[in-house]
Design an enzyme around this catalytic site. Sequence first.
Site, mmCIF file in Angstrom:
data_model
loop_
_atom_site.group_PDB
_atom_site.id
_atom_site.type_symbol
_atom_site.label_atom_id
_atom_site.label_comp_id
_atom_site.label_asym_id
_atom_site.label_seq_id
_atom_site.Cartn_x
_atom_site.Cartn_y
_atom_site.Cartn_z
ATOM 1 N N ILE A 18 50.311 14.831 -25.139
ATOM 2 C CA ILE A 18 50.644 13.413 -25.265
ATOM 3 C C ILE A 18 51.292 13.104 -26.619
ATOM 4 O O ILE A 18 51.444 11.943 -26.992
ATOM 5 C CB ILE A 18 49.426 12.499 -25.029
ATOM 6 C CG1 ILE A 18 48.274 12.866 -25.973
ATOM 7 C CG2 ILE A 18 48.988 12.566 -23.568
ATOM 8 C CD1 ILE A 18 47.114 11.867 -25.922
ATOM 9 N N GLY A 19 51.641 14.157 -27.365
ATOM 10 C CA GLY A 19 52.455 13.941 -28.564
ATOM 11 C C GLY A 19 51.687 13.777 -29.859
ATOM 12 O O GLY A 19 52.207 13.182 -30.809
ATOM 13 N N GLY A 20 50.473 14.332 -29.927
ATOM 14 C CA GLY A 20 49.685 14.208 -31.164
ATOM 15 C C GLY A 20 50.454 14.678 -32.397
ATOM 16 O O GLY A 20 50.376 14.063 -33.460
ATOM 17 N N ASP A 39 56.535 20.813 -22.639
ATOM 18 C CA ASP A 39 55.202 20.917 -22.025
ATOM 19 C C ASP A 39 55.399 20.942 -20.514
ATOM 20 O O ASP A 39 56.275 20.262 -19.977
ATOM 21 C CB ASP A 39 54.307 19.733 -22.412
ATOM 22 C CG ASP A 39 52.831 20.048 -22.222
ATOM 23 O OD1 ASP A 39 52.102 20.075 -23.239
ATOM 24 O OD2 ASP A 39 52.402 20.284 -21.073
ATOM 25 N N ILE A 61 57.178 27.453 -21.392
ATOM 26 C CA ILE A 61 57.674 27.928 -22.690
ATOM 27 C C ILE A 61 57.897 29.441 -22.660
ATOM 28 O O ILE A 61 58.798 29.958 -23.329
ATOM 29 C CB ILE A 61 56.696 27.462 -23.800
ATOM 30 C CG1 ILE A 61 56.852 25.945 -23.976
ATOM 31 C CG2 ILE A 61 56.908 28.202 -25.117
ATOM 32 C CD1 ILE A 61 55.844 25.270 -24.867
ATOM 33 N N SER A 80 51.047 23.399 -30.673
ATOM 34 C CA SER A 80 49.597 23.433 -30.401
ATOM 35 C C SER A 80 49.383 24.180 -29.084
ATOM 36 O O SER A 80 49.166 23.566 -28.041
ATOM 37 C CB SER A 80 49.002 22.030 -30.374
ATOM 38 O OG SER A 80 49.796 21.147 -29.613
ATOM 39 N N CYS A 83 44.279 26.814 -26.039
ATOM 40 C CA CYS A 83 43.202 27.438 -26.815
ATOM 41 C C CYS A 83 42.332 28.370 -25.973
ATOM 42 O O CYS A 83 41.570 29.169 -26.518
ATOM 43 C CB CYS A 83 42.347 26.349 -27.452
ATOM 44 S SG CYS A 83 41.722 25.175 -26.257
HETATM 45 C C1 LIG Z 1 46.111 22.084 -26.511
HETATM 46 S S1 LIG Z 1 47.202 21.203 -25.493
HETATM 47 C C2 LIG Z 1 48.234 20.442 -26.696
HETATM 48 C C3 LIG Z 1 48.005 18.978 -26.797
HETATM 49 C C4 LIG Z 1 48.929 18.212 -27.714
HETATM 50 N N1 LIG Z 1 48.933 18.667 -29.066
HETATM 51 C C5 LIG Z 1 48.586 16.731 -27.699
HETATM 52 O O1 LIG Z 1 48.583 16.085 -28.745
HETATM 53 O O2 LIG Z 1 48.290 16.212 -26.624
HETATM 54 C C6 LIG Z 1 48.236 22.468 -24.858
HETATM 55 C C7 LIG Z 1 49.389 21.962 -24.018
HETATM 56 O O3 LIG Z 1 50.218 23.074 -23.699
HETATM 57 C C8 LIG Z 1 50.729 22.931 -22.411
HETATM 58 N N2 LIG Z 1 51.087 24.291 -21.969
HETATM 59 C C9 LIG Z 1 50.259 25.339 -21.823
HETATM 60 N N3 LIG Z 1 50.953 26.451 -21.512
HETATM 61 C C10 LIG Z 1 52.250 26.095 -21.448
HETATM 62 C C11 LIG Z 1 53.457 26.809 -21.178
HETATM 63 N N4 LIG Z 1 53.431 28.102 -20.905
HETATM 64 N N5 LIG Z 1 54.616 26.141 -21.172
HETATM 65 C C12 LIG Z 1 54.639 24.793 -21.452
HETATM 66 N N6 LIG Z 1 53.527 24.076 -21.728
HETATM 67 C C13 LIG Z 1 52.356 24.715 -21.736
HETATM 68 C C14 LIG Z 1 49.606 22.276 -21.635
HETATM 69 O O4 LIG Z 1 50.120 21.566 -20.527
HETATM 70 C C15 LIG Z 1 48.979 21.358 -22.685
HETATM 71 O O5 LIG Z 1 49.519 20.058 -22.604
#
Ligand SMILES: C[S@@+](CC[C@H](N)C(=O)[O-])C[C@H]1O[C@@H](n2cnc3c(N)ncnc32)[C@H](O)[C@@H]1O
Length: 384
Positions: A18-20, A39, A61, A80, A83
């Site tokens: 959500i763009g943190g 994302d 990605i 980010s 995890c």
């Molecule tokens: C830990 S969250 C990051 C949240 C973000 N920093 C925020 O403020 O909301 C990880 C994000 O990576 C995305 N994600 C995971 N694997 C991915 C990939 N291979 N390609 C694109 N997005 C991916 C997930 O959908 C998730 O929204």
Amino acid sequence: MESGSDSPIVCLEFFSGIGGLHYGLQQSGVAGRVAMSFDMNEHANTVYEHNFGQRPNNKAIDYLELQDIDRHRANCWLLSPPCQPYTRGGKYLDDQDPRARGLLHLLALLPQLKTIPDYILLENVMNFENSRSRGILVRTLGLLGFRVQEFLLSPVQFGIPNHRLRYFLVARREWSRPASISDGESKEFLEWSAANEQRTDVYLQQGRDAVCTTWPPPGTGDSSSAVCLAPLASYIDTEPNADPSLLVPSEHILKRRNLEFDIVRSSSQTTSTFTKGYGSRHLIGSGSLLQTAQLDVVETGFGSPEKLLPLGLRFFSPREVALLHHFPYTNYSSDRQAVNGNQTYSLSFPPSTSQRQQLQLLGNSLNVQVVADLIRHVLIGTIR
Ligand SMILES: C[S@@+](CC[C@H](N)C(=O)[O-])C[C@H]1O[C@@H](n2cnc3c(N)ncnc32)[C@H](O)[C@@H]1O
């Protein structure tokens, strides 16, 4: 707005949710913009677009190509990554977990780019610092001439009444490959590579000792004085008729007989980490519950959860969690304002995002103020 760099900061935001990280850049006061975010979660992308007016690229990605990145000529990366590879729930599979592929792919592309960024900030869970992925990350950056600094930090160290201990890496490219070196076989190139390799080996030999757990980091400010926590009450809606959908269902409470609930009152000092399971039936370990009745009673529910039923336990609302994460939250739909000609963005959720999804997305997110301070540190401050 200020920037310590001669060129404007142009960021790419990977795993944007959500763009943190984007809000963190805004909150840092550093003059910069996010050229593109990436994302593959469509719920997150809908919220992101609702607030920033630009939908993230939803291509996984792991499959991005050099051109997908190079075309933005970005000099700053904010990341980010997931995890789970570094958690018990993900079986600590680390670089063998398919969910680590996105990060590893970016690290494989990095040395081949025409525009290598000058700045990097990465966020992950505690324990990432012990992973093979971290070793690959630090070595890749070190060999490209980045100076790296790693942290384990929680918002309570910034005066915010919420625990969320997270790993952060910030890096600045201090020993770029000199423009004069065109030949990858030349003596100058070999000397530049050898110096980077040696610095990186020395850094990695420190192991976990390289990770800084204080803020501000030693040598950059007064880390001796104790931080005062802001009152938790200032983050909480005190309306007596809070949204009934936030009340914790009695049947979920009664099912947890031999566990302690994490219950806070608005007079409490702090709250625990809100995870993406918050607001579901997983009441233990997903975040604090708020006691709204019989405030003189202190109970954990261990052995007799029925004692908790009169305490008016409710979940923190998405607004309250967003405020504890220091998002610029607004109740009003996509409240974008121009200040001194610059657009400022707040966070709101579109009506199509359910309360449960909002809490999930916030639980996956991060503390914007911690990111803002780290961005200022790496872009305009000093790194040891
Ligand atoms: C830990 S969250 C990051 C949240 C973000 N920093 C925020 O403020 O909301 C990880 C994000 O990576 C995305 N994600 C995971 N694997 C991915 C990939 N291979 N390609 C694109 N997005 C991916 C997930 O959908 C998730 O929204």
